[in-house]
Design a protein around this motif. Structure first.
Motif, mmCIF file in Angstrom:
data_model
loop_
_atom_site.group_PDB
_atom_site.id
_atom_site.type_symbol
_atom_site.label_atom_id
_atom_site.label_comp_id
_atom_site.label_asym_id
_atom_site.label_seq_id
_atom_site.Cartn_x
_atom_site.Cartn_y
_atom_site.Cartn_z
ATOM 1 N N GLU A 232 0.714 -1.291 0.117
ATOM 2 C CA GLU A 232 0.112 -0.077 0.265
ATOM 3 C C GLU A 232 1.009 1.204 -0.151
ATOM 4 O O GLU A 232 2.214 1.148 0.270
ATOM 5 C CB GLU A 232 -0.921 -0.031 1.165
ATOM 6 C CG GLU A 232 -1.941 -1.269 1.285
ATOM 7 C CD GLU A 232 -2.975 -1.303 0.172
ATOM 8 O OE1 GLU A 232 -3.198 -0.255 -0.501
ATOM 9 O OE2 GLU A 232 -3.517 -2.160 0.144
ATOM 10 N N TRP A 236 -2.716 6.629 0.072
ATOM 11 C CA TRP A 236 -4.028 5.813 0.763
ATOM 12 C C TRP A 236 -3.753 6.218 2.057
ATOM 13 O O TRP A 236 -5.182 6.675 2.383
ATOM 14 C CB TRP A 236 -3.773 4.389 0.731
ATOM 15 C CG TRP A 236 -4.028 3.705 -0.705
ATOM 16 C CD1 TRP A 236 -3.079 3.192 -1.330
ATOM 17 C CD2 TRP A 236 -5.150 3.638 -1.579
ATOM 18 N NE1 TRP A 236 -3.372 2.927 -2.606
ATOM 19 C CE2 TRP A 236 -4.783 2.890 -2.674
ATOM 20 C CE3 TRP A 236 -6.368 3.714 -1.193
ATOM 21 C CZ2 TRP A 236 -5.797 2.536 -3.548
ATOM 22 C CZ3 TRP A 236 -7.520 3.481 -1.999
ATOM 23 C CH2 TRP A 236 -7.315 2.795 -3.458
ATOM 24 N N GLU A 308 -10.195 -1.680 4.960
ATOM 25 C CA GLU A 308 -10.130 -1.857 3.481
ATOM 26 C C GLU A 308 -11.366 -1.009 2.986
ATOM 27 O O GLU A 308 -11.089 -0.234 2.066
ATOM 28 C CB GLU A 308 -10.396 -3.253 3.099
ATOM 29 C CG GLU A 308 -10.256 -3.387 1.553
ATOM 30 C CD GLU A 308 -10.393 -4.955 1.063
ATOM 31 O OE1 GLU A 308 -10.390 -5.177 -0.119
ATOM 32 O OE2 GLU A 308 -10.690 -5.648 1.925
ATOM 33 N N LYS A 309 -12.618 -0.933 3.336
ATOM 34 C CA LYS A 309 -13.464 -0.366 3.029
ATOM 35 C C LYS A 309 -13.354 1.318 3.380
ATOM 36 O O LYS A 309 -13.641 2.141 2.561
ATOM 37 C CB LYS A 309 -14.894 -0.652 3.816
ATOM 38 C CG LYS A 309 -15.938 0.102 3.195
ATOM 39 C CD LYS A 309 -17.200 -0.417 3.986
ATOM 40 C CE LYS A 309 -18.482 0.377 3.871
ATOM 41 N NZ LYS A 309 -19.970 -0.235 4.432
ATOM 42 N N VAL A 312 -10.807 2.646 0.628
ATOM 43 C CA VAL A 312 -11.350 2.840 -0.874
ATOM 44 C C VAL A 312 -12.662 3.614 -0.945
ATOM 45 O O VAL A 312 -12.787 4.259 -1.910
ATOM 46 C CB VAL A 312 -11.909 1.429 -1.483
ATOM 47 C CG1 VAL A 312 -10.711 0.519 -1.546
ATOM 48 C CG2 VAL A 312 -13.085 0.814 -0.681
#
Length: 801
Positions: A232, A236, A308-309, A312
């Motif tokens: 990653e 991010w 993760e949610k 993104v």
């Protein structure tokens, strides 16, 4: 252990012959000789009584507290009940007089069966050994090599405690047995100490110390999962942080684990001030690669729930709770044996001393070997911490523990889900007051070249291949796990089982070079549960930990896939036994935050927080004292107007017991719980007085005969299965006409050691409870239950919501 009371006491044809085989005189002579040879000073004898194979031993009659004759332990070996008893010197007559009366020829001729049940139940009497008093598996008894052992010492009253411990310290010094003078766990009538000893040392203590009630292998934590790296970028993290608002509502998730690397970009803003602690200064505060950065991985999920949610998504996120960490494992991760109950107590204390005003969700995914469901020192210490009895501080706490894991990649002959069914929840997950967290499979999609030929082991929302359960535990043990959260999935091909990043859960890594890693198992599920509870606690800051626990379980539902796995005929066509197996595998299901935190038009939660005094002393007797009947703000008119509408009534009763582990199973006087509570719902058209009379009779019946009785309602789980542990949840399905007049709910006490051990003077104690009642209609129904209930509350003000 459930004594085989369904079978009668064995009857010997020749009473005099049987009496001649069972007297304890040879035992006492042998022990006197051994004691003199060892220069021992024990003022009495340790004796083991064995019953006839397949028949119950009348264990309660083996004790006489007034004369100092004390029952130490009861266990079953190969269908034979055995009880260890301490007999003070010069008190042998307690048994010999009963044996003589049993064999008296004159009484036999008159057909007077004096002491028949007691003596007939005894098949053999011999000197108790270390093996007799060993509370774990016989193969764990140390031999010639010194190892860490818990020694359980008995006492009657608190003013004896220090004297007994000082005497024990002198005995250890005398025999050169190392003991940690500071490490101890105190329970009613038992104090647990840690020693380093071999078999000879244990024999020396047994012949020189009259306060021994048991020995047990010291706890050892299991290995953690190996982390998995994921590439990653800084972008991010920067994007996520730009959308996050970090606040502080006074609630923390306190992670008891391998420490925390708080310099991680995504973790630093959420760490509470002075929020990092360690139980041993030499271990430091921070996580390490040797521990797979496990604590840091727990923190990432506890903060963001679904990292993760969050990464993104483009939505703004509010993080209202903080993170605390207490390091309870050394950096070298060598799994040193220790009294983990003592370490856990100190860990919680360290966090509370530094930030006493904070509300906490205690979160621990450090577990030990598989449990048989019975209490041990670690699980009992957790129960004491939760109930506030550990330091008598009366502070109640919310404690989440992982169920522990099966590892398909390293389990020989793994078969899904058969291996999971046979693998027990790990210690201290059997703790009554804690919420034990299992796992279900969230992902099933396998993508990428590296996953060609692989198939997911579990289907979506089926039991996770990593999750353990309590299917093989004995009756009377708590229903565990209580709930399940996402714990990842694994895959298989023609060669066997394998882990894959696609089916795991993204979280933070303690490795500075790689900020993200993958996580799975019940550790990940427990971290999610802590996030759930922290949010709920922040939303309702004035409710008790008992209520937060109850709301989470009340909101849980089984997936269709779970029902198909354990109730293949369907939930309603399955037996109550099959439904109990479903709970012991998948808990009460997957919690739903909206269902726990909000009332909707077609579904309403009604919450009562109460306190009652279960027992009271009346002369020399201690009797049941108080029950509560709550008049619910039932929406009678709307139910009457819609008689054919499907209705679900769900009730959860949550309370915390004060534990008293004595190593004595199946004896009412030595119950583990301080007090049990039960609930019941009135039947249709049952009046208040009729309901009160029925519950009173049922309470007395359960108290005196240990009979759960009939509730008069067709509960899905049923009282026989649900009335174990310290949280009871069940529900009814029917029509509005069936329940339009079922508006009374009773909370009533049953027995516990507060009642049966008057010397502890706990019979005037009160116990808190949280009762949650949910009334709901199908989602496609337009019934406005919420408004109707609110109108009832405003007009009658009869319930706390």
């Amino acid at each position: 252990m459930d004594a085989p009371t369904c079978q009668p006491t064995y009857r010997y044809q020749n009473r005099r012959r049987h009496a001649s085989l069972t007297p304890p005189f040879p035992v006492i002579r042998t022990q006197k000789k051994n004691r003199n040879e060892l220069n021992g000073t024990v003022n009495g004898y340790y004796v083991e009584f064995s019953g006839k194979d397949g028949y119950p031993l009348k264990v309660e009659s083996l004790e006489n507290v007034r004369d100092g004759v004390r029952l130490l332990s009861v266990k079953e070996q190969n269908d034979c009940m055995k009880a260890s008893v301490f007999i003070p010197e010069h008190k042998e007559n307690f048994f010999t007089s009963r044996i003589n009366d049993y064999a008296d020829i004159n009484l036999i001729k008159k057909k007077k069966r004096k002491n028949n049940d007691l003596i007939s139940s005894i098949d053999q009497v011999e000197a108790a050994s270390v093996r007799s008093l060993w509370l774990g598996k016989p193969e764990d008894i140390p031999s010639e090599k010194k190892t860490d052992v818990e020694i359980w010492l008995r006492y009657d009253e608190k003013n004896q405690l220090e004297t007994i411990q000082n005497d024990f310290n002198e005995k250890c010094k005398k025999w050169n047995i190392h003991t940690d003078l500071e490490t101890r766990i105190v329970f009613p009538e038992r104090v647990i100490r840690l020693i380093s000893a071999d078999l000879n040392d244990l024999n020396l203590l047994l012949n020189d110390c009259e306060y021994v009630s048991g020995f047990c292998e010291a706890e050892e934590p299991v290995d953690f999962f190996h982390d998995m790296r994921s590439e990653e970028s800084e972008e991010w993290m920067d994007d996520l942080l730009s959308r996050c608002s970090f606040e502080d509502n006074g609630v923390s998730v306190c992670i008891l684990d391998s420490g925390l690397n708080d310099e991680h970009k995504l973790i630093a803003p959420a760490v509470a001030e002075n929020g990092l602690h360690t139980v041993k200064t030499a271990w430091g505060l921070y996580d390490s690669q040797d521990n797979s950065y496990h604590g840091t991985g727990m923190a990432g999920i506890a903060i963001y729930n679904n990292l993760e949610k969050a990464l993104v998504s483009k939505k703004n996120i509010v993080i209202s709770h903080k993170i605390e960490s207490v390091k309870i494992l050394p950096n070298d991760n060598k799994n040193r044996r220790n009294m983990y109950g003592y370490i856990t107590k100190n860990a919680v204390s360290d966090a509370e001393i530094e930030n006493p005003e904070r509300k906490r969700v205690l979160c621990m995914a450090v577990t030990d070997k598989p449990s048989n469901g019975m209490p041990n020192s670690w699980s009992s210490a957790v129960d004491a911490i939760v109930s506030g009895s550990e330091e008598e501080d009366d502070i109640h706490r919310l404690f989440l523990i992982s169920a522990g894991n099966v590892d398909p990649m390293h389990t020989r002959d793994y078969q899904y889900p058969a291996t999971n069914n046979e693998t027990n929840i790990q210690e201290p997950g059997q703790a009554w007051n804690a919420v034990t967290i299992g796992a279900y499979a969230g992902k099933v999609e396998l993508q990428g070249e590296g996953n060609v030929g692989l198939k997911p082991i579990a289907g979506k929302q089926e039991l996770s291949p990593f999750s353990t359960m309590s299917l093989t535990w004995e009756k009377g043990t708590p229903l565990k796990p209580e709930v399940v959260f996402v714990g990842g999935n694994a895959a298989s091909d023609q060669y066997g089982y394998t882990n894959t990043l696609n089916l795991s859960i993204l979280t933070t890594s303690g490795d500075r070079q790689y900020p993200f890693t993958m996580f799975n198992g019940t550790s990940a599920a427990t971290a999610q549960a802590s996030n759930f509870c922290a949010r709920l606690m922040g939303e309702y800051p004035n409710v008790w930990p008992e209520t937060i626990r109850g709301l989470m379980i009340q909101s849980a539902r089984w997936s269709d896939e779970m029902i198909r796995q354990y109730c293949p005929k369907g939930l309603l066509k399955s037996t109550k036994g099959e439904r109990a197996e479903l709970i012991r595998a998948c808990g009460y299901g997957i919690p739903d935050y909206q269902r726990a935190s909000e009332c909707m038009n077609n579904s309403v939660n009604m919450v009562v927080q109460g306190k009652l005094q279960p027992f009271a002393k009346n002369g020399s007797r201690i009797n049941l004292n108080e029950m509560h009947i709550i008049i619910l703000p039932w929406p009678q008119q709307i139910l009457i107007d819609n008689p054919d509408t499907d209705i679900e009534v769900r009730i959860t009763l949550s309370y915390f017991i004060e534990p008293s582990p004595c190593g004595i199973e199946g004896v009412d006087r030595y119950k583990y719980e301080s007090c049990g509570l039960r609930f019941d719902l009135s039947k249709t058209n049952e009046s208040y007085n009729e309901f009160k009379k029925r519950v009173n009779a049922k309470s007395e019946s359960e108290e005196e005969q240990n009979s759960l009785g009939s509730t008069g309602n067709n509960w899905l789980i049923g009282p026989t299965n649900r009335n174990t542990g310290s949280i009871h949840s069940d529900y009814l399905l029917g029509s509005a006409a069936d329940y339009c007049n079922s508006r009374y709910v009773a909370v009533y006490p049953v027995g516990g050691w507060w009642k049966t051990r008057p010397k502890q003077k706990c019979y005037n104690n009160k116990i808190r409870y949280s009762l949650i009642v949910t009334l709901s209609a199908p989602e496609n129904e337009t019934l406005d239950l919420y408004s109707s209930v609110m109108n009832e509350i405003q007009s009658k003000n009869s319930i706390q919501v």
